[in-house]
Design an enzyme around this catalytic site. Sequence first.
Site, mmCIF file in Angstrom:
data_model
loop_
_atom_site.group_PDB
_atom_site.id
_atom_site.type_symbol
_atom_site.label_atom_id
_atom_site.label_comp_id
_atom_site.label_asym_id
_atom_site.label_seq_id
_atom_site.Cartn_x
_atom_site.Cartn_y
_atom_site.Cartn_z
ATOM 1 N N LYS A 1 0.845 -1.206 0.000
ATOM 2 C CA LYS A 1 0.000 0.000 0.000
ATOM 3 C C LYS A 1 0.873 1.246 0.000
ATOM 4 O O LYS A 1 0.636 2.187 -0.762
ATOM 5 C CB LYS A 1 -0.886 -0.003 1.244
ATOM 6 N N ASN A 2 1.902 1.249 0.845
ATOM 7 C CA ASN A 2 2.691 2.473 1.028
ATOM 8 C C ASN A 2 3.730 2.713 -0.058
ATOM 9 O O ASN A 2 4.437 3.719 -0.016
ATOM 10 C CB ASN A 2 3.330 2.483 2.423
ATOM 11 N N ARG B 1 -5.250 10.716 3.407
ATOM 12 C CA ARG B 1 -4.155 11.616 3.787
ATOM 13 C C ARG B 1 -3.037 11.547 2.761
ATOM 14 O O ARG B 1 -2.357 12.519 2.473
ATOM 15 C CB ARG B 1 -3.647 11.226 5.168
ATOM 16 N N CYS C 1 -5.361 12.922 12.258
ATOM 17 C CA CYS C 1 -6.154 11.715 12.016
ATOM 18 C C CYS C 1 -6.098 10.906 13.302
ATOM 19 O O CYS C 1 -5.638 11.381 14.335
ATOM 20 C CB CYS C 1 -5.604 10.948 10.820
ATOM 21 N N ARG D 1 -0.195 14.798 12.753
ATOM 22 C CA ARG D 1 0.372 14.639 11.407
ATOM 23 C C ARG D 1 0.477 15.959 10.629
ATOM 24 O O ARG D 1 -0.157 16.161 9.604
ATOM 25 C CB ARG D 1 -0.422 13.592 10.630
ATOM 26 N N PRO D 2 1.247 16.895 11.146
ATOM 27 C CA PRO D 2 1.432 18.171 10.430
ATOM 28 C C PRO D 2 2.169 17.954 9.106
ATOM 29 O O PRO D 2 2.672 16.871 8.827
ATOM 30 C CB PRO D 2 2.280 18.982 11.399
ATOM 31 N N ASP E 1 4.490 20.455 8.021
ATOM 32 C CA ASP E 1 5.453 21.569 7.984
ATOM 33 C C ASP E 1 6.737 21.218 7.237
ATOM 34 O O ASP E 1 7.330 22.068 6.563
ATOM 35 C CB ASP E 1 5.760 22.032 9.410
ATOM 36 N N ASP F 1 4.057 0.878 12.120
ATOM 37 C CA ASP F 1 2.853 0.238 11.541
ATOM 38 C C ASP F 1 2.671 -1.192 12.031
ATOM 39 O O ASP F 1 1.663 -1.824 11.709
ATOM 40 C CB ASP F 1 2.928 0.245 10.008
ATOM 41 N N ILE G 1 7.000 7.366 17.041
ATOM 42 C CA ILE G 1 6.713 8.041 15.768
ATOM 43 C C ILE G 1 5.440 8.881 15.815
ATOM 44 O O ILE G 1 5.433 10.046 15.419
ATOM 45 C CB ILE G 1 6.624 7.007 14.609
ATOM 46 N N ARG H 1 -9.172 -0.249 4.197
ATOM 47 C CA ARG H 1 -8.413 0.799 3.502
ATOM 48 C C ARG H 1 -7.029 0.290 3.134
ATOM 49 O O ARG H 1 -6.434 0.737 2.153
ATOM 50 C CB ARG H 1 -8.228 2.017 4.414
HETATM 51 C C1 EPZ Z 1 4.040 7.123 6.161
HETATM 52 O O1 EPZ Z 1 3.227 8.157 6.705
HETATM 53 C C2 EPZ Z 1 3.147 5.899 6.045
HETATM 54 N N1 EPZ Z 1 2.051 6.160 5.133
HETATM 55 C C3 EPZ Z 1 2.616 5.525 7.421
HETATM 56 O O2 EPZ Z 1 1.839 4.341 7.273
HETATM 57 C C4 EPZ Z 1 3.800 5.239 8.335
HETATM 58 O O3 EPZ Z 1 3.317 4.958 9.640
HETATM 59 C C5 EPZ Z 1 4.730 6.464 8.386
HETATM 60 O O4 EPZ Z 1 5.130 6.811 7.035
HETATM 61 C C6 EPZ Z 1 5.977 6.206 9.210
HETATM 62 O O5 EPZ Z 1 6.683 5.126 8.699
HETATM 63 C C7 EPZ Z 1 2.266 6.077 3.790
HETATM 64 O O6 EPZ Z 1 3.363 5.830 3.335
HETATM 65 C C8 EPZ Z 1 1.069 6.282 2.894
HETATM 66 P P1 EPZ Z 1 5.983 10.570 8.312
HETATM 67 P P2 EPZ Z 1 3.772 9.688 6.751
HETATM 68 O O7 EPZ Z 1 5.864 11.808 7.509
HETATM 69 O O8 EPZ Z 1 4.518 9.976 5.519
HETATM 70 C C9 EPZ Z 1 5.796 13.844 11.742
HETATM 71 C C10 EPZ Z 1 -0.009 2.944 7.607
HETATM 72 O O9 EPZ Z 1 -0.553 2.464 8.613
HETATM 73 N N2 EPZ Z 1 5.787 14.822 10.641
HETATM 74 O O10 EPZ Z 1 7.246 9.776 8.254
HETATM 75 O O11 EPZ Z 1 2.641 10.567 7.120
HETATM 76 C C11 EPZ Z 1 4.495 13.058 11.804
HETATM 77 O O12 EPZ Z 1 3.515 13.781 12.528
HETATM 78 C C12 EPZ Z 1 0.435 4.391 7.616
HETATM 79 O O13 EPZ Z 1 0.209 2.312 6.543
HETATM 80 C C13 EPZ Z 1 5.879 16.180 10.954
HETATM 81 O O14 EPZ Z 1 5.968 16.562 12.123
HETATM 82 O O15 EPZ Z 1 4.778 9.584 7.987
HETATM 83 C C14 EPZ Z 1 4.899 11.796 12.494
HETATM 84 O O16 EPZ Z 1 4.902 12.028 13.888
HETATM 85 C C15 EPZ Z 1 0.170 5.082 8.935
HETATM 86 N N3 EPZ Z 1 5.854 17.092 9.941
HETATM 87 C C16 EPZ Z 1 6.331 11.566 12.001
HETATM 88 O O17 EPZ Z 1 6.784 12.833 11.495
HETATM 89 C C17 EPZ Z 1 5.748 16.708 8.623
HETATM 90 O O18 EPZ Z 1 5.744 17.587 7.745
HETATM 91 C C18 EPZ Z 1 6.449 10.524 10.901
HETATM 92 O O19 EPZ Z 1 5.640 10.960 9.833
HETATM 93 C C19 EPZ Z 1 5.651 15.326 8.328
HETATM 94 C C20 EPZ Z 1 5.679 14.397 9.349
#
Ligand code: EPZ
Length: 449
Positions: A22-23, A92, A116, A121-122, A124, A304, A326, A396
Amino acid sequence: MESYHIRGGTPLHGEYPVKGAKNAALPILAAALCKGGIHEIYGCPDIGDASVMMDILKGLGADCRRDGNCLVVDSRQLTSAAVPRQLMSMLRSSVFLMGSLLMRTGEAVVYRPGGCNIGSRPIDIHTDGLRHLGYTVTEDEEKIVCSGRCRGGRYVLPYPSVGATENLMMAALSGDGLTVLENCAIEPEILDLQGFLRTCGFQVYGAGTGTIAVLGGKGISDAMYFIMEDRIEAATYLMALAGTGGEGILTGVRGRLLGSVLQVLENMGCRIRSFQDRIELVSPERLRSPGMVSTAPYPGFPTDCQPQLMTLAVCAAGETRICEEIFENRFSHKKELMKMGANIETCGKNAIIKGIGRLQGAEVCAQDLRGGAALVLAGLMAEEETVVTGIHHIERGYEGLERGLRLLGGNIEKKNERKTKKTEESAAEVGCVSADHGSSPWVPVLSHV
Ligand code: EPZ
């Protein structure tokens, strides 16, 4: 209201072929806009998120259709259509469209996502990175408007965000210079996105290391691409085998993508053999606690897989400590597991789980994708019957979870029940609202193409 009805207590056994990731599929579908063409994407799982992403691409003017195991995306013509908001509020991952739309059109307008179920999940890092690449990004409390071209240069991500890494990789394609992204996420799915972009003729190097170099330019060809296997689906099935005291083989999956998960399962007493394209697992009589496990970016223990591990820990001998590093709100499954007799205490990002003999069947409600999978595993491990509602969250991200578990001998059935007063009350009580996906509303609206 659809639900899974599970009768636990049977050790799972047999062979399961792991599906596409999926990812990896979601960013690759967004990347199909980067090069106008007819792209064939094989191995894309038939899951809710992929269907929504396809509808979003259609809303932007691309043509998408599923031909068996292949998704055909014709992105030659993009229109300035605004995708219906409720469609975007379901996914998302539509954040990836920022990078691909900017690369293709020089513009993208997205609506600010809410949090969510697993955290705020900002975005920034996404917007800060786009500004560093030379894009104009203006934000208000509702939406974010981006425009311009990548001027090249260097950007160090403050945190190795998976989505931000993928978004910036695509946004960096629009310039005609060299962009270097540092402190990138190194998840295998990012390497898969690089593979797809290269198949389109783009010059992207370094994915899977912390530094990615992108040479701006036009793609040159339509892609025919095979998506990598879903390592999180594989881990979920391994944990189902382990949690039920069973044994089995997962095929079409590389053990090296799951090193940290296999290590934890071995620490819990499982015997594991992994080969180039399959993993064999034999469970012990009873799992033992793995001690302390912290989630971390790849190759650390995947966030995950944290909910599924918590379920295993509930019946493992001893005390387990899980630290969720995370996401700040990823213990929604705790309350539901406690309805089944689990002994879990949480404080902030820490959870302490004291192993009990057996879980008791109950009616529980999935609040998010991986937490829902954890409840299904708990049902397979419990006595009597467990009913899991809110399964739209699970569907999903897992294609036919109940079919796959039945293939391994699990007693699980999907039922579609008219909402009864009782189920409505119990669902409302735990905030398990069937219509709302609860994830953030991204609405990329093209101002023009
Ligand atoms: C990806 O989400 C995956 N989704 C998530 O899988 C996975 O849990 C996550 O990476 C971590 O491995 C997809 O690939 C579609 P991040 P993503 O940006 O990209 C913070 C599942 O169950 N952050 O690495 O959203 C954020 O809040 C899903 O399959 C900021 O602060 O993850 C989080 O605490 C859930 N600012 C951390 O970083 C930003 O601009 C990791 O988020 C972006 C992220």
